[in-house]
Design a protein around this motif. Structure first.
Motif, short mmCIF file in Angstrom:
data_model
loop_
_atom_site.label_atom_id
_atom_site.label_comp_id
_atom_site.label_asym_id
_atom_site.label_seq_id
_atom_site.Cartn_x
_atom_site.Cartn_y
_atom_site.Cartn_z
N TYR A 118 1.21 -1.09 0.08
CA TYR A 118 0.07 0.38 0.20
C TYR A 118 1.00 1.45 0.08
N LYS A 119 1.86 1.56 0.72
CA LYS A 119 2.91 2.54 1.10
C LYS A 119 3.26 3.24 -0.38
N THR A 120 3.76 2.33 -0.90
CA THR A 120 4.18 2.32 -2.75
C THR A 120 2.71 3.59 -2.72
N ASN A 121 1.89 2.85 -3.36
CA ASN A 121 0.82 4.25 -3.87
C ASN A 121 -0.65 3.88 -3.02
N LEU A 124 4.75 -12.49 -2.84
CA LEU A 124 5.90 -11.01 -3.60
C LEU A 124 5.14 -9.67 -2.50
N GLU A 125 6.02 -9.16 -2.40
CA GLU A 125 4.69 -7.84 -2.16
C GLU A 125 5.20 -6.22 -2.83
N PRO A 126 4.63 -6.75 -3.99
CA PRO A 126 5.21 -5.85 -4.94
C PRO A 126 4.63 -4.58 -5.28
N GLY A 127 5.34 -3.15 -4.97
CA GLY A 127 4.91 -2.09 -5.19
C GLY A 127 5.18 -1.63 -6.66
N ARG A 128 6.17 -1.25 -6.54
CA ARG A 128 6.49 0.01 -7.66
C ARG A 128 6.64 -1.63 -9.36
N ALA A 129 6.86 -2.39 -9.00
CA ALA A 129 6.86 -3.72 -10.35
C ALA A 129 5.14 -3.11 -10.97
N PHE A 177 0.33 -7.00 8.28
CA PHE A 177 1.16 -6.30 8.86
C PHE A 177 2.45 -6.41 8.94
N ASN A 178 3.50 -5.24 8.58
CA ASN A 178 4.62 -4.96 8.24
C ASN A 178 5.02 -3.81 8.82
N GLY A 179 6.32 -4.00 8.85
CA GLY A 179 6.90 -2.79 9.26
C GLY A 179 7.13 -2.56 10.48
N ALA A 191 -2.54 -7.80 1.55
CA ALA A 191 -2.52 -6.32 1.82
C ALA A 191 -1.64 -5.66 2.26
N GLU A 192 -0.56 -5.74 1.37
CA GLU A 192 0.96 -5.78 2.52
C GLU A 192 0.69 -4.08 2.93
N ILE A 193 0.12 -4.09 4.87
CA ILE A 193 0.09 -2.69 4.84
C ILE A 193 1.10 -2.11 6.41
N LEU A 236 7.57 -16.76 6.62
CA LEU A 236 9.17 -16.19 7.52
C LEU A 236 9.48 -14.38 6.34
N HIS A 237 9.62 -13.66 6.60
CA HIS A 237 9.58 -12.61 6.27
C HIS A 237 11.04 -11.88 5.62
N LEU A 238 11.47 -11.34 4.22
CA LEU A 238 12.52 -11.09 4.12
C LEU A 238 12.28 -10.00 2.95
N HIS A 239 12.97 -8.74 2.87
CA HIS A 239 12.43 -7.24 2.48
C HIS A 239 13.58 -6.77 2.49
N LEU A 240 14.94 -6.70 1.03
CA LEU A 240 15.71 -6.09 1.21
C LEU A 240 16.25 -5.71 -0.05
N LEU A 293 9.40 -12.77 0.42
CA LEU A 293 10.12 -12.04 -0.48
C LEU A 293 10.33 -10.28 -0.59
N GLY A 294 9.06 -10.47 0.31
CA GLY A 294 9.04 -8.54 0.62
C GLY A 294 8.93 -8.05 -0.89
N GLY A 295 9.45 -7.03 -1.56
CA GLY A 295 9.37 -5.88 -2.55
C GLY A 295 11.04 -5.60 -2.97
N GLY A 296 10.26 -4.45 -4.03
CA GLY A 296 11.92 -4.40 -4.67
C GLY A 296 12.04 -4.54 -6.32
N LEU A 297 10.99 -5.27 -6.44
CA LEU A 297 11.40 -5.89 -8.19
C LEU A 297 11.20 -5.32 -9.08
N ALA A 298 11.94 -4.84 -9.79
CA ALA A 298 11.72 -3.65 -10.23
C ALA A 298 10.71 -3.07 -11.97
N VAL A 315 7.70 -13.41 11.69
CA VAL A 315 8.77 -12.95 11.57
C VAL A 315 9.30 -13.11 10.49
N ARG A 316 9.65 -11.38 10.62
CA ARG A 316 10.75 -11.04 9.50
C ARG A 316 12.36 -10.52 9.58
N LEU A 317 13.18 -11.00 8.67
CA LEU A 317 13.83 -11.70 8.55
C LEU A 317 15.25 -10.62 8.67
C1 LIG Z 1 8.24 -5.07 3.86
C2 LIG Z 1 8.19 -4.09 2.15
N1 LIG Z 1 7.53 -4.83 1.26
C3 LIG Z 1 7.55 -4.08 0.37
C4 LIG Z 1 7.56 -2.99 -0.49
C5 LIG Z 1 7.56 -2.60 -1.83
O1 LIG Z 1 8.57 -2.38 -2.23
P1 LIG Z 1 8.88 -1.48 -3.91
O2 LIG Z 1 8.47 -0.18 -3.78
O3 LIG Z 1 9.75 -1.21 -3.87
O4 LIG Z 1 8.50 -3.23 -4.05
C6 LIG Z 1 8.64 -2.05 0.66
C7 LIG Z 1 9.44 -1.43 0.49
O5 LIG Z 1 9.75 -0.19 1.05
C8 LIG Z 1 8.80 -2.49 2.04
O6 LIG Z 1 9.69 -2.37 3.32
#
Ligand SMILES: Cc1ncc(COP(=O)(O)O)c(C=O)c1O
Length: 404
Positions: free
Chosen positions: A52-55, A257-262, A94-96, A71-73, A182-186, A217-222, A141-143
């Motif tokens: 959600y935070k991405t947009n 996968l937690e895509p935002g940007r992608a 619920f992450n963060g 919904a990743e909030i 198990l959650h890993l976002h880098l 595996l969190g977000g960060g995909l291009a 658990v976030r790693l």
């Molecule tokens: C835990 C987590 N998931 C997903 C995202 C979404 O990342 P992106 O927009 O790079 O896919 C972020 C972004 O910081 C994040 O911290």
């Protein structure tokens, strides 16, 4: 963007002002479907959790939900939005690093999942759990894997650390905890870093006493772009690692996968207007009704290249003109060294601006521009009207002159 033609853009400008966003729902749906299909072709047990935070445009959040997304909030504010849109709390992850206690509790009691990021989260859980002995809590658990980060990361728990081990034992011991993930976002878009993350996560999961329901595996995909890995290339590395590791498992863990940007980038286009061109200074400069804050530029110092819609009259060919925003910062530069024809009154189209633009626009100097959706029947849906000064100052206590 196949996008609206010149006449329509001019009409939108006359109706909604010299700067506005256009939301493209079809583009969002397409990128969502292409991403999930690429992964499911190799590892069918793959799910998306839209970040959600991405947009957090309500239309985007609702579209993701309609396509079957979790919904990743990361805040109560985002949870509020999900509730307003009647999104099932069971879809919430619920992450963060900071979780409001009330939201922490409500998400869990309504069947959503919470990923423990730190000791404070763990304490909240330990306080809550004994109060609801009949309830099943979805806990992840976030790693934090120091060896995977090029620079130190402050998120998550190191599996070699004491707190991680306490949390994981607590999960094993409590019958009313469902080990959710198990959650890993880098950060990092490269195929190599994604492959490393997938390997680290699958190896750790296999070494534990209990397998969680999901490996996230969190977000960060291009976002799709010529010089970036494609969704199929990502799937070829990541989903393949999951297949290799879990194909023979009777209950293979789901891959989240937690895509935002992608998937959000291409869903928004920003349209603005050249207001002035100054030539009698050391380098020619065009002023547009926009700022870097309207683009994802706040996240990266990228040079944004616009498409030009010729509407102005005094067209001139420029060599290396800079395109500047309306703020008072010298550095509010949207496009450096634009070369080509340009005129006052031209419209500029900045594409692929759906990620970290709207959500990161500060109330600096001007309020926000409107967001429009062009519906298939030719009508215009005003998703967000132009903000006014009263929207910005409305949260202050009344400050008419006599009260200040
Ligand atoms: C835990 C987590 N998931 C997903 C995202 C979404 O990342 P992106 O927009 O790079 O896919 C972020 C972004 O910081 C994040 O911290």
């Amino acid at each position: 963007m196949s996008g609206p033609g010149k006449e329509l853009l001019k009409k939108l400008r006359s109706l909604y002002g010299e700067a506005f966003y256009i939301f493209d729902r079809a583009e969002f749906n397409k990128d969502f479907n292409e991403l999930i299909s690429a992964f499911r072709a190799i590892y069918p047990n793959t799910y998306l959790a839209y970040s959600y935070k991405t947009n957090y445009l309500p239309q985007i959040v609702a579209a993701a939900d309609a396509l079957g997304s979790f919904a990743e909030i990361v805040s109560g504010m985002e949870f509020y939005l999900s509730k307003k849109l009647a999104i099932s709390p069971k879809k919430i992850i619920f992450n963060g690093p900071y979780k409001e206690a009330a939201t922490f509790k409500e998400v869990l009691l309504k069947g959503g999942a919470v990923n423990i990021d730190n000791e404070r989260d763990f304490n909240l859980l330990k306080e809550l759990l004994p109060l609801y002995p009949q309830h099943i809590f979805n806990i992840g658990v976030r790693l934090n894997f120091p060896e995977l980060s090029s620079s130190p990361s402050r998120f998550g728990l190191d599996p070699k650390g004491k707190i991680f081990n306490k949390v994981i034992e607590f999960i094993y011991e409590n019958k009313n905890i469902n080990f959710f993930a198990l959650h890993l976002h880098l950060p990092g878009e490269s195929l190599e870093i994604w492959e490393k993350k997938a390997k680290a996560l699958t190896n750790l999961a296999k070494s534990l006493k209990k397998m969680p329901r999901y490996l996230d595996l969190g977000g960060g995909l291009a976002a799709p772009a010529r010089d970036k890995p494609t969704f199929k290339q990502y799937a070829g590395r990541i989903a393949a690692i999951f297949k290799e590791n879990f194909a023979t498992f009777p209950e293979p863990p789901g891959l989240i996968l937690e895509p935002g940007r992608a998937i959000a980038s291409r869903a928004l286009t920003f349209v603005t207007t050249v207001l002035d061109i100054k030539e009698e200074i050391s380098k020619p400069a065009a002023l547009v009704l926009a700022s870097r804050f309207n683009l994802p530029a706040a996240m990266s110092r990228k040079n944004h290249w616009p498409l030009i819609v010729r509407c102005g009259e005094k067209v001139k060919k420029y060599r290396e003109i800079d395109i500047y925003g309306y703020t008072c910062m010298e550095g509010d530069l949207l496009t450096r060294n634009f070369s080509g024809l340009l005129a006052k009154g031209d419209m500029l189209i900045y594409q692929n601006v759906g990620a970290y633009s709207l959500v990161m626009k500060p109330p600096f100097i001007l309020p926000n521009f409107p967001i429009l959706e062009l519906l298939p029947d030719g009508s215009i849906n005003v998703i967000r009207r132009a903000e006014k000064a009263a929207d910005i100052f409305g949260t202050y206590a009344p400050f008419e002159k006599q009260n200040v």
